[in-house]
Design a protein around this motif. Structure first.
Motif, mmCIF file in Angstrom:
data_model
loop_
_atom_site.group_PDB
_atom_site.id
_atom_site.type_symbol
_atom_site.label_atom_id
_atom_site.label_comp_id
_atom_site.label_asym_id
_atom_site.label_seq_id
_atom_site.Cartn_x
_atom_site.Cartn_y
_atom_site.Cartn_z
ATOM 1 N N ARG A 110 -0.108 11.928 68.171
ATOM 2 C CA ARG A 110 -1.212 12.260 69.067
ATOM 3 C C ARG A 110 -2.577 12.116 68.410
ATOM 4 O O ARG A 110 -3.571 11.881 69.079
ATOM 5 C CB ARG A 110 -1.070 13.711 69.546
ATOM 6 C CG ARG A 110 0.097 13.910 70.442
ATOM 7 C CD ARG A 110 -0.336 13.729 71.854
ATOM 8 N NE ARG A 110 0.782 13.899 72.768
ATOM 9 C CZ ARG A 110 0.627 13.946 74.079
ATOM 10 N NH1 ARG A 110 -0.562 13.829 74.595
ATOM 11 N NH2 ARG A 110 1.668 14.088 74.853
ATOM 12 N N VAL A 111 -2.642 12.352 67.116
ATOM 13 C CA VAL A 111 -3.947 12.389 66.459
ATOM 14 C C VAL A 111 -4.110 11.247 65.463
ATOM 15 O O VAL A 111 -5.048 10.463 65.552
ATOM 16 C CB VAL A 111 -4.164 13.747 65.754
ATOM 17 C CG1 VAL A 111 -5.519 13.772 65.077
ATOM 18 C CG2 VAL A 111 -4.038 14.893 66.749
ATOM 19 N N GLU A 136 -6.224 18.054 58.979
ATOM 20 C CA GLU A 136 -6.281 19.491 58.704
ATOM 21 C C GLU A 136 -6.351 20.282 60.001
ATOM 22 O O GLU A 136 -5.717 21.324 60.124
ATOM 23 C CB GLU A 136 -7.509 19.812 57.845
ATOM 24 C CG GLU A 136 -7.315 19.463 56.393
ATOM 25 C CD GLU A 136 -8.365 20.111 55.516
ATOM 26 O OE1 GLU A 136 -9.490 20.299 56.010
ATOM 27 O OE2 GLU A 136 -8.059 20.417 54.351
ATOM 28 N N GLY A 137 -7.134 19.774 60.948
ATOM 29 C CA GLY A 137 -7.237 20.452 62.235
ATOM 30 C C GLY A 137 -5.879 20.553 62.900
ATOM 31 O O GLY A 137 -5.510 21.605 63.426
ATOM 32 N N ALA A 138 -5.132 19.464 62.856
ATOM 33 C CA ALA A 138 -3.797 19.462 63.463
ATOM 34 C C ALA A 138 -2.873 20.413 62.715
ATOM 35 O O ALA A 138 -2.124 21.184 63.318
ATOM 36 C CB ALA A 138 -3.221 18.052 63.455
ATOM 37 N N GLU A 139 -2.958 20.372 61.393
ATOM 38 C CA GLU A 139 -2.126 21.241 60.572
ATOM 39 C C GLU A 139 -2.419 22.714 60.867
ATOM 40 O O GLU A 139 -1.530 23.530 61.006
ATOM 41 C CB GLU A 139 -2.432 20.965 59.096
ATOM 42 C CG GLU A 139 -1.249 20.596 58.252
ATOM 43 C CD GLU A 139 -1.680 20.291 56.829
ATOM 44 O OE1 GLU A 139 -1.408 21.111 55.960
ATOM 45 O OE2 GLU A 139 -2.330 19.248 56.605
ATOM 46 N N ALA A 140 -3.711 23.032 60.956
ATOM 47 C CA ALA A 140 -4.110 24.421 61.141
ATOM 48 C C ALA A 140 -3.684 24.964 62.496
ATOM 49 O O ALA A 140 -3.588 26.165 62.683
ATOM 50 C CB ALA A 140 -5.619 24.566 60.976
ATOM 51 N N LEU A 141 -3.459 24.066 63.468
ATOM 52 C CA LEU A 141 -2.983 24.520 64.777
ATOM 53 C C LEU A 141 -1.474 24.732 64.760
ATOM 54 O O LEU A 141 -0.905 25.198 65.744
ATOM 55 C CB LEU A 141 -3.321 23.488 65.847
ATOM 56 C CG LEU A 141 -4.743 23.463 66.368
ATOM 57 C CD1 LEU A 141 -4.903 22.310 67.329
ATOM 58 C CD2 LEU A 141 -5.069 24.766 67.078
ATOM 59 N N GLY A 142 -0.834 24.358 63.649
ATOM 60 C CA GLY A 142 0.617 24.456 63.590
ATOM 61 C C GLY A 142 1.299 23.341 64.348
ATOM 62 O O GLY A 142 2.434 23.481 64.781
ATOM 63 N N MET A 143 0.602 22.205 64.529
ATOM 64 C CA MET A 143 1.236 21.066 65.203
ATOM 65 C C MET A 143 2.392 20.551 64.357
ATOM 66 O O MET A 143 2.228 20.357 63.160
ATOM 67 C CB MET A 143 0.231 19.922 65.335
ATOM 68 C CG MET A 143 -0.491 19.889 66.638
ATOM 69 S SD MET A 143 -1.319 18.297 66.781
ATOM 70 C CE MET A 143 -2.543 18.710 67.991
ATOM 71 N N THR A 182 -5.829 7.473 66.193
ATOM 72 C CA THR A 182 -7.117 7.195 65.560
ATOM 73 C C THR A 182 -7.087 5.874 64.801
ATOM 74 O O THR A 182 -8.085 5.157 64.741
ATOM 75 C CB THR A 182 -7.474 8.326 64.576
ATOM 76 O OG1 THR A 182 -7.308 9.568 65.236
ATOM 77 C CG2 THR A 182 -8.888 8.201 64.081
ATOM 78 N N SER A 217 -10.255 15.686 58.141
ATOM 79 C CA SER A 217 -10.513 16.834 59.019
ATOM 80 C C SER A 217 -9.616 16.794 60.259
ATOM 81 O O SER A 217 -9.258 17.835 60.777
ATOM 82 C CB SER A 217 -11.980 16.858 59.425
ATOM 83 O OG SER A 217 -12.303 15.727 60.189
ATOM 84 N N TYR A 218 -9.248 15.579 60.727
ATOM 85 C CA TYR A 218 -8.322 15.510 61.866
ATOM 86 C C TYR A 218 -6.960 16.055 61.460
ATOM 87 O O TYR A 218 -6.333 16.832 62.175
ATOM 88 C CB TYR A 218 -8.134 14.065 62.335
ATOM 89 C CG TYR A 218 -9.341 13.421 62.974
ATOM 90 C CD1 TYR A 218 -10.528 14.114 63.157
ATOM 91 C CD2 TYR A 218 -9.284 12.109 63.407
ATOM 92 C CE1 TYR A 218 -11.621 13.500 63.734
ATOM 93 C CE2 TYR A 218 -10.366 11.491 63.990
ATOM 94 C CZ TYR A 218 -11.538 12.182 64.147
ATOM 95 O OH TYR A 218 -12.611 11.570 64.717
ATOM 96 N N ALA A 256 -13.222 8.211 70.788
ATOM 97 C CA ALA A 256 -13.340 8.197 69.333
ATOM 98 C C ALA A 256 -14.748 8.578 68.901
ATOM 99 O O ALA A 256 -15.710 8.428 69.654
ATOM 100 C CB ALA A 256 -12.983 6.818 68.786
ATOM 101 N N GLU A 257 -14.815 9.085 67.673
ATOM 102 C CA GLU A 257 -16.099 9.504 67.128
ATOM 103 C C GLU A 257 -17.079 8.328 67.103
ATOM 104 O O GLU A 257 -18.260 8.473 67.366
ATOM 105 C CB GLU A 257 -15.890 10.033 65.709
ATOM 106 C CG GLU A 257 -16.677 11.278 65.433
ATOM 107 C CD GLU A 257 -16.143 12.016 64.221
ATOM 108 O OE1 GLU A 257 -14.972 11.823 63.859
ATOM 109 O OE2 GLU A 257 -16.913 12.798 63.655
#
Lengths: 293, 278
Positions: free
Chosen positions: A190-191, A175-182, A195, A172-173, A289-290
């Motif tokens: 950074r992510v 994908e989240g980064a991907e979806a922001l266009g990072m 982690t 999910s990290y 961190a989570e």
């Protein structure tokens, strides 16, 4: 109608017995790990402390007597060198294997190479270093061959720890980064790597401990000297603590034994200090961190 | 004199002024157009021949049984499927009139323009403030002190500011699930998307958080175009202008939400919206 429960279910008593047996096994395993660790620390500290003189840290060795300043600095230099050389190589290899490798022959070769390297006896690696680097290339006993051989030894640990840590990063990290266009590199720094840092640091720690605690490959490559390390990578032997642990222990005099104990104590303290520093780094970077909540 | 001047502004002039003020002027009316889109993974067909046009500034709900291709459709629109092993496609998707796969199209720019919110809140392991500006930073949209401004603006926009203003540098995982999802929304909004893809955005949230997130979605149009995949038919009815029903990889029905729910044309739709199949 009366018999609602199916027969043949394990009885409560059996389950309890197994729970107790399991608990005993776990405690046994715990004792197996904690016992020797305590024994080692207590044993080393108990023997070294009575004869401890602070000036071992500041005076140079004179064969089997004198101080250990040359060896302390030498070991620190070796560890720093391994951190730089093996650290970058290992972490980058791990990142490559986890994030970029698409499978195929090249990747298989890298993996097999890592396994072979990890399974190689250190004294054989040391001998190879002696023959190929110190004699073959004419580098003599010196820092660079020692660093290279130590690094060959520990790169597999670092690479594997890095790869495993990166595999643990939740999808999910990413994908989240991907979806922001990072951009990929940005997301990685950074992510993803952030982690995975605790796992990577653990790999580096093991590597550094090995680098500080090895003797055999250094006997063949580093040589030994009573002097402090120089800035030259070649032709100048370098001292290290494990040499004195072993050599001075085999001397007949009590004074030499004290030096041996001192060297052991300094090594143990260095490793413990490293652990503390690593934990500080990890807790500093993982405060969001989570798992920290 | 004033009144005379005012009267002299004709309807045509007014229309032209308004037109010039519209940030979306001269853009196609449909922000996303899929043309005969078929998607498969390693030979297994998942979407078949989907053609649909999504008008700018509307909310479209995507409903359908599990495995019907809803999420695949959604994830194709910002090219999240491109890197999945064995991804193959036919047909095309246009964003503002240009194919999202055209060579001149920058993948990262497509994803910046077509944002996404996931089923489970997925804040990054960094501070709340850094989460909001993560994308802004990556795209170099703002930096330094500007980032604080962006963070505050977006957190206010999603109604989270008052709850987090005293712990901007704290961990996002101490927030409730609903708050985490709002944080992810703020993060997605911060890079200025035109389209927002929402993949069951409230299915992990309790009813109150769901209500908060839903009412927020409604404030995002017409500036944004929303696509919401949902298993919650009530949510589809409450939220959307239009509804698409996927069935077995095909677009079984697409129409205004009122029509799809009240006068479904397709027999499968009728059964689905009446809750006869799930």
């Amino acid at each position: 109608m009366a018999q609602v429960l199916p027969t043949g279910l394990p009885s409560t008593r059996g389950r309890r017995a197994r729970a107790v047996a399991f608990r005993v096994l776990m405690l046994g395993a715990l004792a197996f790990v904690v016992g020797p660790a305590l024994w080692l620390v207590v044993g080393v500290v108990g023997r070294a402390l009575p004869g401890w003189r602070w000036n071992v840290l500041t005076t140079l060795s004179q064969g089997t007597s004198g101080g250990l300043a040359n060896a302390v600095v030498g070991t620190l230099v070796l560890m720093a060198g391994v951190l730089i050389l093996a650290g970058t190589t290992g972490v980058l290899t791990g990142i490559y294997l986890s994030e970029f490798a698409q499978g195929g022959r090249g990747v298989t070769v890298v993996r097999v190479a890592i396994d072979v390297l990890a399974g190689f006896p250190s004294i054989v690696l040391g001998y190879v270093g002696y023959v190929a680097l110190c004699v073959g290339l004419g580098w003599g006993f010196s820092l660079l061959p020692a660093l290279m051989i130590l690094s060959f030894m520990v790169v597999p640990y670092i690479a594997k720890a890095t790869e495993a840590a990166l595999h643990q990063v939740p999808t999910s990290y990413r994908e989240g980064a991907e979806a922001l266009g990072m951009p990929g590199g940005h997301a990685l720094r950074r992510v993803v790597v952030r982690t995975a840092l605790p796992g990577i640091v653990t790999g580096l720690l093991i590597a550094l401990s090995i680098a500080g605690g090895e003797t055999a490959p250094l006997l063949y490559t580093a040589g030994v000297t009573n002097n402090l390390p120089t800035w030259s990578l070649l032709h100048h032997p370098i001292a290290y603590l494990t040499y004195y642990v072993w050599t001075d222990w085999n001397q007949p005099t009590a004074a030499a034994h004290v030096v041996s104990y001192d060297a052991s104590l300094i090594l143990v303290v260095m490793v413990l200090a490293m652990l503390v520093v690593a934990r500080l780094i990890v807790s500093r970077t993982q405060r969001h961190a989570e798992s920290a909540t | 004199m004033d009144e005379v001047t005012r009267r002299q502004v004709s309807d045509a002039q007014l229309a032209s002024v308004l037109h010039n003020l519209d940030p979306d002027r001269d853009r196609p009316a449909d922000v996303i157009v899929a043309e005969h889109l078929s998607v498969g993974f390693a030979g297994q067909s998942v979407l078949r021949d989907v053609s649909v046009a999504l008008p700018r500034g509307t909310v479209t709900a995507i409903i359908g049984p599990t495995g019907s291709g809803k999420s695949t459709f959604l994830r194709t629109l910002n090219r999240m499927n491109d890197r999945v092993r064995g991804f193959e496609r036919q047909g095309d998707v246009h964003l503002d009139g240009e194919s999202i796969w055209s060579p001149g199209q920058d993948l990262l720019a497509v994803r910046r323009r077509v944002g996404m919110l996931f089923q489970r809140p997925n804040p990054f392991p960094m501070s709340i403030r850094d989460n909001v500006v993560a994308g802004v930073r990556a795209h170099g949209i703002a930096r330094g002190k500007q980032l604080d401004v962006v963070a505050e603006m977006r957190l206010r926009e999603v109604g989270l500011w008052d709850a987090v203003k005293d712990r901007l540098h704290g961990s996002p995982y101490r927030l409730s699930g609903g708050q985490q999802q709002l944080l992810c929304l703020a993060r997605a909004l911060a890079v200025g998307p035109e389209v927002l893809l929402l993949d069951e955005p409230t299915s992990a949230l309790d009813p109150l958080s769901t209500e908060a997130v839903e009412s927020l979605f409604r404030t995002l149009t017409p500036a944004l175009t929303l696509l919401v995949v949902t298993h919650n038919l009530g949510q589809a009815r409450r939220l959307s202008d239009a509804t698409m029903l996927f069935y077995d990889g095909q677009l079984a029905e697409h129409g205004s939400t009122a029509q799809v729910f009240e006068q479904p044309r397709d027999a499968r739709t009728a059964r689905y919206v009446q809750g006869l199949v799930g």
